[in-house]
Design an enzyme around this catalytic site. Structure first.
Site, PDB file in Angstrom:
ATOM      1  N   SER A 145       0.825  -1.200   0.000  1.00 21.29           N
ATOM      2  CA  SER A 145       0.000   0.000   0.000  1.00 21.29           C
ATOM      3  C   SER A 145       0.863   1.255   0.000  1.00 21.29           C
ATOM      4  O   SER A 145       1.655   1.469  -0.903  1.00 21.29           O
ATOM      5  CB  SER A 145      -0.966  -0.043   1.183  1.00 21.29           C
ATOM      6  OG  SER A 145      -1.877   1.019   1.143  1.00 21.29           O
ATOM      7  N   ASP A 303      -1.808   1.634  -3.986  1.00 15.44           N
ATOM      8  CA  ASP A 303      -2.628   0.495  -4.404  1.00 15.44           C
ATOM      9  C   ASP A 303      -4.084   0.906  -4.644  1.00 15.44           C
ATOM     10  O   ASP A 303      -4.942   0.052  -4.882  1.00 15.44           O
ATOM     11  CB  ASP A 303      -2.541  -0.659  -3.406  1.00 15.44           C
ATOM     12  CG  ASP A 303      -3.192  -0.367  -2.066  1.00 15.44           C
ATOM     13  OD1 ASP A 303      -3.210   0.817  -1.665  1.00 15.44           O
ATOM     14  OD2 ASP A 303      -3.670  -1.303  -1.410  1.00 15.44           O
ATOM     15  N   THR A 371     -11.255   0.059  14.819  1.00 12.14           N
ATOM     16  CA  THR A 371     -10.504   0.614  13.699  1.00 12.14           C
ATOM     17  C   THR A 371     -10.169  -0.488  12.697  1.00 12.14           C
ATOM     18  O   THR A 371      -9.949  -1.642  13.059  1.00 12.14           O
ATOM     19  CB  THR A 371      -9.203   1.269  14.188  1.00 12.14           C
ATOM     20  OG1 THR A 371      -8.444   0.302  14.929  1.00 12.14           O
ATOM     21  CG2 THR A 371      -9.486   2.463  15.067  1.00 12.14           C
TER      22      THR A 371
END
Length: 568
Positions: A145, A303, A371
């Site tokens: 990422s 990404d 989260t």
């Protein structure tokens, strides 16, 4: 450790990492060897992520082969039709990603599991889409990422199209440990293709994602797309081609891509850190926007599962919107375009509470999770009903999902939805800042901030200390309720208690009498805690928004200073 190192050298299929390890041995670099072999990369709900290099505590071909073998063996114990349903595999533009994806395919097909492998780099949302689209048993994306260039990762989706959650993470981890102590079976990809175990996903697959998004009712607002212009950057990642295509399909023809950041390049040569949240990362796209006087400067992370936005101000400058502001704007917009009473929207416990107020005012259902997008999407599936379908979710770290085509954050569809929102406002002579002000005037100005506090090594767990001696007030404001996600309860100051339907997590939430909020999330791995602050300030009828912002900013500074001082 010596025997483990020599065993690793015998098993490692990559000459470059074998050579790297041999050089460490030749130099007798005990400190570095200890770091490489003191353990192995932990597999969790985000899969694997780490620095590329030799050894079990790094990302490399052998770690990938062992991880893929563990995934294969776990799938076969959990899914009766895992072999025929198969696994979708995609990868980003980092130097090792294609090889890691092919190693994953070799391990899965050796276990008789059908593999769908993308023929070229693919945005992460396409793989999540592909799992459901192809009715696969799982999906894997080789990506790190927005991490620095020396990193890579291995991200796993379950057959529902969402990131894995317990118990799958621990189940896979156990099988990986077993694979690390066993002989590995790998099938050459040419043989896998001959045996019908490998299907290459080419242009038709990418087109399936494109057409599904183009047909989405949530992306069908084609109001005056010509009224706005956008500067865009893929940040050296894999999003440009699909982002530009989807915008063009939606009628946005004034799109200016940052040429120096458009093509995939895992070295990320023009940014210090390929994360659009980091200072300086958006500089080139904002400069491109200024060059064309564009309405928006937008970025996908490498990404393409996240979206960052800077909007032109009335003064002609560009100001970054926070993740919460983008999420609130999108949520408000999408609820206005659907039957809100049949809609489900959600955020995480550390994101702004403003979406909850908007949802309740519109008559929509709202949910909250821990989260991480793995929780947002898995819990959305749990909470939605035939009468109340999932509409939208976001987390403050620039992650958004619009509808249920992709059960993960999707920076591409979010980009289109946000452009359509901006164009609709422009057609009415309004801006994003106008819409934010109207939301704040109705529901209160919500200001959010995050701070991390480093503690001295050896400091006892802060969460335990806070539970043992709960504070009565923060910054002079009385605490009206304490939610403890580890205990699964909310304790109110009037004495009554409520149960919380969330997985256990070491998180404490303090609700203050003023409506402000403090969330404390102690780290489980290092002496550090993360604190999330929210200040809610009413905007008076005859005052300017700037005046309310000034009060909120001042209160936020006082809240942060007072709370941090109490923790040291």
């Amino acid at each position: 450790m010596t025997s483990e190192i020599h065993r690793w050298l015998q098993r490692d299929p990559d000459p470059s990492t074998r050579s790297e390890l041999q050089q460490l041995l030749d130099r007798n670099d005990q400190q570095e060897l200890e770091q490489r072999f003191s353990g192995r990369l932990a597999f969790g709900t985000a899969g694997l992520r780490g620095v590329v290099g030799a050894g079990p505590n790094r990302m490399n071909r052998l770690v990938i082969q062992e991880t893929a073998t563990g995934l294969a063996q776990y799938l076969l114990t959990q899914e009766v039709n895992a072999r025929s349903r198969g696994v979708v595999i995609g990868y980003d533009g980092r130097p090792d990603s294609r090889q890691f994806a092919e190693d994953t395919a070799a391990a899965l097909t050796a276990h008789g599991i059908l593999v769908y492998l993308t023929v070229r780099v693919a945005p992460t949302p396409l793989v999540a889409f592909g799992v459901k689209h192809l009715n696969a048993a799982a999906g894997v994306v080789v990506t790190a990422s927005h991490n620095p260039p020396q990193y890579n990762g291995f991200k796993v989706y379950w057959g529902n199209g969402a990131q894995i959650i317990p118990p799958h993470d621990t189940g896979i981890a156990k099988q990986i440990d077993a694979a690390a102590h066993s002989e590995l079976s790998l099938m050459p990809l040419e043989l896998a293709e001959e045996n019908g175990l490998l299907t290459l996903l080419g242009n038709p697959f990418y087109e399936d994602y494109r057409q599904a998004q183009d047909r989405s009712a949530l992306l069908s607002n084609h109001t005056t797309p010509e009224a706005i212009s956008l500067a865009y950057t893929a940040m050296h990642g894999v999003g440009a081609e699909m982002a530009e295509t989807l915008l063009k399909d939606a009628g946005f023809h004034q799109v200016y891509s940052v040429a120096d950041q458009r093509e995939p390049d895992g070295r990320f040569p023009t940014v210090n850190f390929p994360n659009p949240e980091e200072p300086g990362a958006m500089d080139l796209v904002i400069a491109e926007a200024a060059k064309h006087n564009a309405t928006l400067a937008v970025a996908n992370d490498p990404d393409a599962d996240r979206l960052a936005v800077a909007a032109r101000t009335p003064e002609g400058n560009y100001q970054m919107l926070t993740g919460d502001q983008v999420g609130v704007l999108l949520g408000h917009y999408l609820l206005s375009r659907t039957s809100a009473s049949g809609a489900l929207v959600g955020t995480t416990v550390v994101s702004s509470s403003l979406l909850q107020r908007i949802a309740h005012a519109a008559g929509a259902r709202y949910y909250q999770t821990l989260t991480g997008f793995k929780w947002l999407t898995n819990m959305a599936m749990k909470h939605q009903t035939d009468e109340c379908r999932f509409l939208f979710a976001y987390e403050e770290a620039l992650g958004y999902t619009v509808g249920d085509l992709v059960w993960d954050k999707d920076g591409l569809s979010a980009l289109v939805a946000f452009a359509q929102l901006t164009a609709e406002l422009a057609g009415q002579g309004l801006t994003l800042w106008d819409r934010l002000e109207s939301i704040y005037r109705q529901h209160g100005l919500h200001l959010n901030a995050q701070r991390s506090i480093a503690l001295s090594p050896g400091t006892p767990p802060m969460g335990d200390a806070l539970r043992a001696s709960p504070p009565e007030q923060i910054g002079g404001e009385p605490i009206t309720a304490i939610t403890d996600l580890k205990q699964g309860t909310t304790e109110y100051r009037d004495g009554h208690q409520a149960q919380i339907d969330l997985p256990s997590s070491d998180v404490l939430i303090y609700q203050l009498a003023s409506g402000d909020r403090v969330v404390v999330r102690p780290s489980g791995t290092e002496p550090k805690i993360k604190c999330y602050y929210e200040v809610v300030e009413a905007v008076q009828e005859k005052e300017s928004l700037k005046q309310a912002q000034g009060r909120a900013t001042s209160r936020m500074s006082e809240l942060i200073a007072s709370h941090q001082a109490s923790l040291r």
